[in-house]
Scaffold this active site. Structure first.
Site, mmCIF file in Angstrom:
data_model
loop_
_atom_site.group_PDB
_atom_site.id
_atom_site.type_symbol
_atom_site.label_atom_id
_atom_site.label_comp_id
_atom_site.label_asym_id
_atom_site.label_seq_id
_atom_site.Cartn_x
_atom_site.Cartn_y
_atom_site.Cartn_z
ATOM 1 N N ASP A 45 -12.288 -10.019 -10.486
ATOM 2 C CA ASP A 45 -13.073 -10.401 -11.557
ATOM 3 C C ASP A 45 -14.150 -11.048 -11.769
ATOM 4 O OD1 ASP A 45 -10.159 -9.247 -13.482
ATOM 5 O OD2 ASP A 45 -9.629 -10.589 -12.246
ATOM 6 N N GLU A 222 -7.593 -4.632 -20.557
ATOM 7 C CA GLU A 222 -7.588 -6.184 -20.265
ATOM 8 C C GLU A 222 -8.783 -6.190 -19.893
ATOM 9 O OE1 GLU A 222 -5.257 -6.779 -17.513
ATOM 10 O OE2 GLU A 222 -6.264 -5.550 -15.663
#
Length: 354
Positions: A45, A222
């Site tokens: 991420d 997400e």
């Protein structure tokens, strides 16, 4: 997971902010990742911001790992942890700090992060600030007090602001009903807005569902990140990038349902968003794949976008797994590619194309 600049491709302004058709595009030939040297593994991420000619990369775990490089290709050097003493937030004893999003508002850098653990829905979003970007300069403010809900999970925060006097759009979410957004008054970063957050109608700051996917095997949505572009005729589009599928398992666990990078587009930053086939990304499980597993790249996701001024091109950065390398957390790799918006939709291209 966004990340904010005014870009020119016509022009594009991006917010570092990281779902589906779900149409698999096995016939698509994606380019290999561009080169990465130095600290390029154990990256999940990523959030990348460029300041005074230096690239700063922030990533999940290690109390938010910070690395720097002179170019996107590296060499990346690990500098230390953003939260040297960890976060003041306590969710569970075995928690981790996930998915930082770093942006500059005025002269201050804001790092939003998630505190969670696999399988939890009572996650929390926190904030740290700094007038620098290096370890040892950050002040942790703890939770921004966004309330929990049965509709969403408080992870993957991302901030988008179109200009210095525009409202701030705070996007977050994963699983359950997927991606949500709250719009804040201009010049009001959400350090602590307890009592002003509200889900549904009424006074206060409302939380609105923007992206939802109910396709079997693809319901994990997400890592939302928004960019805006104005290069096509007089049209103005906001692009919502997000990850869909299973993030962190080997191919035998969820065959064909691994992470992939999606995009939807809207003429409003708050939607409604549609995919390239005009499916609604909230009500029809829409989303167009722009990168999926290919070659030695498995489960790409956790993406963000920034602008490379010297090449006049947008860059999409992300993490991925190389099957021959391993599937452990420390095996995840950092990668990046250029994006071409010439068709009105982002397409991943090799550096030679630019």
């Amino acid at each position: 997971m966004l990340r904010h600049l005014v870009l020119s491709l016509g022009w594009i302004a991006t917010a570092l902010i990281t779902a589906s058709p779900i149409y698999r595009r096995d016939d698509v030939q994606y380019p290999d990742p561009e080169p990465c040297t130095g600290n390029c593994t154990w990256i999940h991420d990523p959030s990348v911001i460029k300041e005074n000619g230096t690239y700063y990369r922030f990533s999940t775990s290690g109390n938010i790992a910070i690395a720097t490089a002179p170019t996107m290709a590296g060499p990346w050097k690990y500098e230390g942890a953003l939260l040297e003493n960890g976060t003041s937030i306590h969710v569970v004893d075995y928690q981790d700090i996930w998915a930082p999003d770093v942006t500059k508002i005025g002269s201050t850098f804001y790092a939003y992060y998630s505190v969670s653990a696999i399988g939890l829905q009572n996650s929390t979003i926190g904030l740290a600030t700094s007038t620098s970007l290096l370890p040892g300069t950050w002040t942790d403010h703890g939770s921004i007090n966004l309330p929990t809900s049965s509709q969403y999970n408080l992870i993957d925060p991302s901030i988008f602001r179109e200009s210095s006097d525009s409202p701030i759009h705070f996007t977050f979410g994963s699983y359950w009903d997927d991606i949500f957004q709250a719009t804040l008054p201009a010049n009001t970063p959400p350090i602590d807005l307890k009592g002003r957050w509200e889900s549904g109608n009424g006074e206060g700051i409302q939380v609105t569902n923007l992206i939802r996917n109910t396709t079997v095997g693809e319901a994990v949505v997400e890592g939302a990140f928004i960019t805006i572009s104005l290069p096509y005729k007089s049209s103005k589009y906001y692009y919502m990038f997000f990850s869909s599928g299973n993030c962190c398992s080997d191919p035998s666990a969820y065959p064909g349902s691994e992470y992939k990078i999606m995009v939807c587009r809207s003429t409003s930053v708050s939607g409604p968003f549609h995919d390239q086939s005009n499916k609604n990304c909230l009500t029809e499980s829409g989303g167009t794949i722009i990168m999926a597993s290919h070659g030695t790249v498995y489960a790409p996701g956790g993406q963000g976008v920034l602008w490379e001024e010297d090449k006049k091109m947008a860059v999409m950065y992300y993490h991925y797994i190389e099957p021959g390398f391993g599937y452990r957390a420390e095996d995840f790799k950092f990668a990046w590619n250029y994006l071409d918006f010439g068709s009105g939709w982002p397409v991943v291209v090799a550096a030679s194309v630019g």
